[in-house]
Every structure is written in C-alpha cells, then in structure tokens.
Design a protein around this motif. Structure first.
Motif, mmCIF file in Angstrom:
data_model
loop_
_atom_site.group_PDB
_atom_site.id
_atom_site.type_symbol
_atom_site.label_atom_id
_atom_site.label_comp_id
_atom_site.label_asym_id
_atom_site.label_seq_id
_atom_site.Cartn_x
_atom_site.Cartn_y
_atom_site.Cartn_z
ATOM 1 N N ALA A 135 0.735 -1.072 0.030
ATOM 2 C CA ALA A 135 -0.004 -0.045 -0.116
ATOM 3 C C ALA A 135 0.880 1.270 0.095
ATOM 4 N N PRO A 136 0.633 2.431 -0.726
ATOM 5 C CA PRO A 136 -0.755 2.575 -1.304
ATOM 6 C C PRO A 136 -0.838 1.925 -2.716
ATOM 7 N N LEU A 137 0.313 1.466 -3.208
ATOM 8 C CA LEU A 137 0.296 1.052 -4.516
ATOM 9 C C LEU A 137 1.135 -0.240 -4.534
ATOM 10 N N PRO A 138 0.727 -1.256 -5.335
ATOM 11 C CA PRO A 138 1.382 -2.529 -5.562
ATOM 12 C C PRO A 138 2.505 -2.390 -6.339
ATOM 13 N N ARG A 139 3.538 -3.424 -6.068
ATOM 14 C CA ARG A 139 4.887 -3.119 -6.985
ATOM 15 C C ARG A 139 4.745 -4.388 -7.936
ATOM 16 N N ALA A 140 4.998 -3.937 -9.309
ATOM 17 C CA ALA A 140 5.304 -4.885 -10.213
ATOM 18 C C ALA A 140 6.283 -5.750 -10.061
ATOM 19 N N ASP A 141 6.286 -6.899 -10.937
ATOM 20 C CA ASP A 141 7.547 -7.522 -10.807
ATOM 21 C C ASP A 141 8.721 -7.063 -11.895
ATOM 22 N N LEU A 142 9.767 -6.726 -11.577
ATOM 23 C CA LEU A 142 10.778 -5.857 -12.287
ATOM 24 C C LEU A 142 12.146 -6.558 -12.106
ATOM 25 N N ARG A 143 12.673 -7.001 -13.474
ATOM 26 C CA ARG A 143 13.638 -7.597 -13.536
ATOM 27 C C ARG A 143 14.664 -6.900 -14.560
ATOM 28 N N GLN A 144 15.982 -6.913 -14.139
ATOM 29 C CA GLN A 144 17.033 -6.212 -15.177
ATOM 30 C C GLN A 144 17.975 -7.009 -15.585
ATOM 31 N N ARG A 145 18.342 -6.920 -16.921
ATOM 32 C CA ARG A 145 19.684 -7.729 -17.580
ATOM 33 C C ARG A 145 20.342 -6.591 -18.110
ATOM 34 N N GLN A 146 21.590 -6.680 -18.669
ATOM 35 C CA GLN A 146 22.305 -6.124 -19.691
ATOM 36 C C GLN A 146 22.229 -6.872 -21.015
ATOM 37 N N ILE A 147 21.820 -5.918 -22.052
ATOM 38 C CA ILE A 147 22.005 -6.611 -23.278
ATOM 39 C C ILE A 147 23.047 -5.751 -24.220
ATOM 40 N N ALA A 148 23.321 -6.374 -25.407
ATOM 41 C CA ALA A 148 24.579 -6.060 -26.087
ATOM 42 C C ALA A 148 23.875 -4.458 -26.888
ATOM 43 N N LEU A 149 25.008 -3.765 -27.041
ATOM 44 C CA LEU A 149 24.404 -2.086 -27.610
ATOM 45 C C LEU A 149 24.264 -2.316 -28.872
ATOM 46 N N GLY A 150 24.943 -3.051 -29.773
ATOM 47 C CA GLY A 150 24.724 -3.219 -31.213
ATOM 48 C C GLY A 150 25.825 -3.248 -31.807
#
Lengths: 525, 525
Positions: A135-150
């Motif tokens: 409360a007052p707001l739920p937290r979403a499921d959040l996941r981070q990784r690194q990806i290649a730039l290009g």
C-alpha cells in the motif's frame, strides 16, 4: 593461409576499388606484396547491414556457445602459424619474441573474455519481485539484465598489430558482449589484419553464426573510418591511436542524428614520481629500471613513462647520471612506421630546441631507416607549468624529467596534468605521507596508480584499468584492457511483469544460467 | 522556513544580479513573491570552485557517514512541512495528493541511495592477487574500485518539482556516488527549489561536510545552465527535460576542451501494443486503463503512452469507442507552465489539421488558464511510417493510435521508432508468439518493456531502467531512476602494488567495509 589483399564482408572476401594500401617494412622501406585496395561507402554499407542483420541472433547466443566461439578465434589465430608472425614482423618492424608474446596475449584476452561470458556477472541481473499487497500501490515484478549495445566499429591500432588490432581487446570484448564487429584495419599492417580477419571469419562459420558477426574493411580513416562511425547501424566505437584521430571520431559520433559512445584510447605521458626516500636509497636501481621501461619496444606503448618528477639535489643528479649511462647503451630500434618515426623526430627536435629544456642523455644513434634514438630531457617545474607544449605526448622512447625545487611542487605538477592512463610512485616507507597527499590528485588524473614498478606492462585481468580521464581516453568510466572492458558494449533493459514464457533465460526464477543476482536488493539471491 | 529569493552557494545565501525570475501559478496566471534574480558567471565560478574544493574530501567520506547524510536530507525535506507542499502546488498547478506522494517518493529515493551506499556493491571491488612466481612474467597485485567522477551539474525538471528537481534522483545518486552537486533550478518552481535547497544546505552543515558539496543557482538555461556545463570543474551533467534542451547540453559538453558525459532524459512517446487476443478478450478494460494512464497528471510524464499500435477491426473499433467515452469524462487539468500548455495546444492543433489523422475522442474542454484537454487521435500505419512528425512527442495528455492492416505491420512500426523509455505489450496467452517476435525489436528500442500494465508509474528500485536509446536519453547505458543511477557518476581506478598503508579501505585484504568482491575472478571472495 594466403594473403590476397581482400576485405572480408561477412562470409565473402572482396577486393576493394579504392586507393591502394601496401604494408611497408619500416626496417628497409620496402613496400610489401600484395596490394590492398581500400573500400568504398558501398562496402561500409554492406558490412553494417550484415552486422545489423546478425545482431538480434548473435546477442542471444547462449553463454557457452559464445564463449566457445571466442576460444575458436584464439585457436584459429594460433593455427595461422609462423606465417602470421613473419608477416607481422615485416609490417611492424617488431622483433619475433615480442610478436610471439603478443600473440599469446591476444589469445589470452580471447580466453579471458570466454571465461567472463561464462560467469555471467556482466548480465548484472537484478530481480525485484512483485508486491501485490503493498500500500498505497502494489509493486510490479521488475527484472533487469544487460544486453548488447549493437554493432561496433573497431579501429586497429598500429602499435599492437595483434593485441589491439583485428582480434584485439576491443573486438574480443565487443563480441563477448554480443555485438557484431566491423573492423577498420590499420593501414600499417594490412596483411597481418587479413590473416587474423580470416581466422575470425572461419570461426564465425565454424560456430554456425550469422555471417555479419564480423567484417574487415581497408581504407583511410578519413573516408572508410569516418563513414563507418557515421553509419546508423553502428552503435559504439572502439579506437586506440592518436589524440587527433580519436577526437575526430568523437566529433563524428557526437554529430550523428543518433549520437553513439566512442571508446578512444589516445594520449598519455604517464608521470613517474620519484619520492625522496626511495630516490636517496636506491636511485641507481630505479634509474636502470626506468630506462628499461622507457626504451622497451622503442617506447611505442600507450603507457610509456614520458614524464619523471623529482626533487633536485644530489640524489637526483646521481639518478640522472646513472640513467644517462644506461641510455647510452640503448640500441636504436626500428619504429612501427615512417610516419611514427618522423613524428618522434619532430617531437624530440622541439624538445632539444626548447630554451628551458636540456638533454640529459641519449641512446645509440640510428643506424638504419626509421630508427628511434632514445632520449632523456630535463626541465624545471616552473618551465613545465608555464608551457603546455611540454606536457604533450611524444610517442616513442623519450622522457622529460621535471626538476622540482621541493616536493611541494609535486602536487602542482600533478594538478597541471591532463588525464593519464597511469601514474607511478617510486617510494619507500619514509615517503608514505608524501604519497598519501599525492594520491587524491593522482586518482583524479589517472586510471591506474602503481607503486615501485613501471607503467609499461598492462596485465589482462579482472582488476586492470587501461583508461583514464580525457585525453587518456574519451570515456573515463571505462577500460579497454581487462574483463571490465565488456561493460562498454552493454546497456540495461528492465522487464516488467513479463509472462514467464517471454522472460529471457538470465531472468527466470530458477536461474538456469546460474549467474550472480541481486534479489530484492540482497546479494546472492 | 522563509523563501527569500536567494541562491545557495556553499554555506552562503546570495541574491543574484541577473534577470528576474518569478514563479507563476499556472492555475491563475498570478506571479508569485518573492522575485528571484538569476546568477552570473561569477556565481557559477564560485559554486564550481567550492564543489571542486569539496570533492576529494567528500568522495572519501565513509559509507555510513554518506548514507546518514542522504537520510538527513530526507528528514530535512519532511521538516519543511506543509510550506513546501503549498508552495509547490502554487508553482506547478499540481494537486496536493500528488505532491505529497512525490515528496514521499523523493524521500524514498534518498533512503534507497543511502541503502545503496551502505551495501558498497557500487564499489565493484576486484582483487587480482600478485603471482610472484608466474612465468614468464610475475603478476603484480592489482585492485580495482570505483571512485566518484567529480562535481556534477544537475538541472531540475519542471514535471516533478520534488522527485526530479533539486533533491531528485540525479542529485541523490550523484551525492551517493560521492560527487558534489551544483543544481541549476528550474525557473518554473524557484520557491520550491529554494526551500529544498536550504534543506540540503542544512544537511551539509549538520554532517560537517565541506560547504561545496551542494550549491543551488537560478538563471536561464542558455546563460547560467550553459556556463555551468562548460565549467572545467564540472565532470558530468544530469538533466530531465526537452529534446532541444538536452541536445544543446550534449553539444556544449562534447565541445569542451575536456568532453564530459551528459545524462539527459529527453523525449519518448512510449508505444503501447494492443495484441489481438488481449484486445478481443478485454478491449474494454484495456481502454479504460489506457485512458487513465494517458490522462493522469495531465499526461505530463516522460512515460506517458503517446502511441498505441493495434490491428484494425471490430475489436479495435470497440476499444476506440470505450476509450472515447472514458475520455469524454476526463476533466481538463492545469498544466505545469503556460509554455508547456502552449506547446501542447500547438501539438494537438497540428494533429487535428493533419490530413491523415482523425480525432477519436477528447476530454472535457478547458475551463481555466493553461488547462490540458485530453485527446486521442487515429492514423494508419502507412501514414505514420510516411511522416516523421507523427512520431514526435507531444508533452501532455494526447495519444496517437496507429491502425495496422495486420499484425505484420507491428514490427515495421516498432522498427520505425526512435529510442524510447518504455514499450508496452497488452497480451493474452494466445499472443505469446507474436510478442516473442516483437521483443527483440523492442529491446533495441526501449529501456523498459512491460506487459499488461501502463508505462506511467516508475518504481524506484534495483531493477528499474528509466532510460533508453537516443532520444529517450543521451546515454542508453544508464538509468536515471533506481539504484543503478549511481553508476553514472563513477569511474574505475586500478591500484597496482600499493603498500597496505596507502590502500583505500574498500581494497584492503581484510575487507573492512564488508563489500561484495571479485577475488581472482571468483565471486564472493
């Protein structure tokens, strides 16, 4: 493997249509066969289009597959055998032992990045589980990784025709990150470049990867190089070379419709501070070690000690005398290219003609084309602080000694310096407090601080920083040597409330890759 | 605490001599007391000189001391009490509940960074022990840590007068990294800025830190802002605002004698893909949720959903009808400034006049000054792909729906987009394969990918990425929200063979800070 004078664009070998480039043996001035014709815009376009096409697939290769690919490149380079060494000797003037060592270093780098890829630390996995009841707001499921730039553009360097060139640290770290690479070969060693390029091309085929993972172009920096950096498919640039070359690429990259990062390793004079107790106790051995570092490889290292700072007095006089004696026995060595030799001669001529500079010692005079005569020059701290030109890099075996009236001037000289790759302290226990006072300045100025050694010799390991504030590099937040070099070619992506079926492997609950994770802010989750 | 119209330069409060700035209540057009006079070059110079002076000391404060300092800032902001909320309401037109929530978020950010500082993960400690017996060459003892980059210039944003302003995410993460901060206050909320600035100034004094750790300047972006970014003492820039403002700072930073990184969060239209199965199954609830996200806070969020992509057909028609009905009940809301309101009106006027765009629904018309009438517009994928202007951000509660003939056009629309902060997928299980095909494109385009939610609402946590490829930000390798924001203000330094007496605490053998370390390539060393 035969050298055919061809560019490598994906799986093809292509003869350029542009201006002809030839390797030149700097020891003889002889132009080497075959001729290499430079590429044109169409070649840049093709290589970049293939790289863009390969990107989504290559960046999602499994950790093991990508690591094995890097190891195959190393094996294929070794399989080129003595042809590679002989060609590199002819194109660079560097001796056999140095190039064999450099080949080992190149393979070691590729293998280090294979181990880095397997560890998965670079994915920097962060998981913040959902909190539906918060409360007052739920937290979403959040996941981070690194990806290649290009796709990454890599510019080969002249001074390490293997370890900082076609399959050098920039290429190895970009491939490790999952970025296709388009190399602009250095025109000083086109044959060496083609051989190594073919070893990589073969590894791409062996691994069944999309052909665009690697291309090799020839041509001038101002044409092919500039067009490559400006190409919309390219998302980062790796470069080792001159300050003017690096800053030109930085400008091109900054002025693109989509600016991109440039990792340019450019200019450093690598100050060496001789602290009084050490100088008094062992000035003679320091002088000999210093001359060894100064003269190694004709001084053609980014980390060559181009500046020495010490307090005037009897101990320094003795140091200078020992150094001059050691220098007098240093043979002249062939430099990498006629252009580099000419720039060195101009630089040392200007020092010699400078009213506030004296020559303290020189090596044996040149006896053949393009040879570097080592030199040690002396000036005062006052003169050094008054003339910016005295802090400019002279690429080669020359160093300038700054005589300070007292150690109080050390910090002023240090503050006056631009960014450096390294800063060195020669010290004994009695010098500790003086060193402690200098450290904060040196930390602001340099990427690596070393004690009781010499800056030449850059270990390829986890803790190395071969980087530093501008103009040592274009981006002080990075290193071009060592495992942290992979971080240059990554960016974070956050995944919010993705169904498990769509989650990348690295982010799945069960941690199938077995990587280090930060789980809800705690290590080891 | 009284608002006096003064800049804060270190420990002093100073009246500017430049052009007068006043807060304006956008709900009434009333100019607020007191007047703030902008600063001049001398003020920039003083703030930067103090920041440079404070740097070496501040960056070596202990983890606990620095964390406590951040927590004190949070407490001091809360201690400003209702005066802060009332002033921020008057200067921004934002309602009380929103600003109270934003104050909580601002304090939460400061506390998160306190926890981040304490954890020490950001030091990224890497130890490679000496190998004196290694052949052919021994290995030196090499240790790496991250150190602060230097004084940072922070530009307050208009749309979060607390959470992205004087004590916002940029300031909190820069201070956490050990960087002194010089803030250029946003001219839309000078009184709020002064109050928060005084809370930070007080925290600096309470903690016994050098005064230069924080300064607050007023003035225009083109004068004080540009001079600040150009100042040699400044080593990085944090900015949230317009694309034109951000790119101007990027140019100044790139053209300095020593170029510096700019972290500008600028422009994003945040595409939302309505996948067919989800649209068919629950188009009505999606439409209502979407309108809620679109209209929230008059759409003045960087993550406002400005673009919707869906396949034409009955399900989409029903979605549009529900959205139009919901929109018709959306009250007009006061925008942050007259300038923002004017730009919004121009943007929506241009959409309305565009030959290929139709209006699908609008909110309740404005009933007072500077009010935003929400709007949903529709065009075809063909028209969207043919006109770059349709992909430009309109800051406010407006969104453009792209009708595709088939879902094959989804990827083409996605590929056409510039870099984004977010990309959203509304999907059901039957949409999984379509989503899987879109993901690689979205990963290349956006910093955060979310499913079955809306992009507004940016959680402050470890895994958040509030960033993305240009022009969403100037540097896709970073985030401006969440704990990883600290990484923007750090650079690695390697210490080679330092005597234990000179080693920074983080790198000592006994690990006195108890931080995560990579020891000889192994985690948990």
């Amino acid at each position: 493997m035969q050298i055919k004078g061809e560019m490598l664009i994906g799986a093809r070998a292509v003869r350029g249509q542009g201006r002809v480039i030839r390797g030149i043996n700097p020891a003889t001035g002889e132009a080497l066969e075959p001729a290499f014709a430079g590429g044109a815009q169409a070649d840049v376009d093709q290589a970049c289009a293939l790289a863009a096409e390969a990107f989504d697939s290559f960046r999602e290769t499994g950790l093991e597959a990508r690591a094995a690919f890097l190891e195959t490149i190393a094996e294929n380079i070794l399989a080129l055998g003595d042809d590679l060494i002989v060609r590199a000797m002819a194109e660079s003037g560097l001796p056999r032992a140095r190039l064999e060592g450099e080949r080992g270093r190149t393979m070691g780098q590729l293998r280090l990045f294979a181990a880095v890829v397997r560890s998965g630390n670079w994915l920097d996995v962060r998981l913040d589980p959902a909190m539906p009841e918060r409360a007052p707001l739920p937290r979403a499921d959040l996941r981070q990784r690194q990806i290649a730039l290009g796709p990454v553009a890599v510019f080969g360097a002249s001074n390490f025709p293997l370890a900082f060139s076609v399959a050098g640290g920039d290429t190895a770290s970009a491939l490790a990150a999952g970025c296709p690479v388009v190399v602009k070969a250095h025109s000083a060693h086109p044959g060496t470049s083609e051989l190594v390029g073919r070893a990589i091309q073969q590894a791409v085929a062996d691994a069944g990867l999309p052909e665009g993972v690697f291309s090799l172009l020839f041509g001038s920096g101002t044409e092919v190089g500039a067009n490559l950096v400006a190409h919309p498919a390219i998302k980062a640039v790796g470069f080792t070379g001159s300050r003017s070359g690096g800053t030109a690429l930085m400008q091109i990259a900054a002025n693109r419709p989509e600016p991109i990062p440039v990792y340019a390793e450019m200019s450093s004079i690598n100050p060496v501070f001789l602290l009084p107790a050490a100088l008094a106790a062992r000035g003679e051995s320091i002088a000999k070690g210093f001359v060894g570092s100064l003269a190694m490889g004709a001084g053609q290292f980014c980390t060559n000690p181009g500046l020495v700072i010490a307090q005037e007095g009897a101990a320094l006089d003795a140091f200078v005398q020992t150094a001059a004696t050691a220098l007098a026995e240093v043979a002249a060595q062939t430099m990498l290219t006629p252009g580099i030799h000419q720039a060195y001669s101009q630089g040392t001529d200007q020092l010699q003609q400078h009213a506030a500079v004296n020559q303290a010692g020189v090596g044996i005079a040149a006896a053949g084309p393009n040879q570097c005569q080592a030199g040690l020059y002396v000036t005062s701290a006052e003169a050094f602080l008054a003339d910016e030109r005295l802090a400019e890099e002279i690429f080669g075996a020359s160093s300038l000694l700054i005589k300070c009236r007292s150690t109080d001037e050390f910090a002023r000289v240090a503050e006056h310096l631009e960014g450096q790759l390294t800063a060195t302290l020669l010290l004994d226990e009695a010098d500790t407090e003086l060193a402690r006072g200098l450290l904060p300045v040196l930390e602001r100025k340099a990427g690596r601080i070393l004690c009781n050694g010499y800056p030449t010799g850059v270990e390829v390991c986890q803790a190395m920083v071969h980087g530093g504030p501008f103009p040592a590099t274009s981006d002080s937040r990075t290193t071009s040597v060592g495992s942290a070099a992979i971080l240059r070619f990554l960016r974070p992506v956050c995944y919010q409330d993705l169904p498990p079926a769509l989650l990348p492997e690295a982010l799945q609950d069960s941690n199938p890759l077995g990587v280090r994770r930060l789980l809800d802010g705690r290590n080891g989750g």
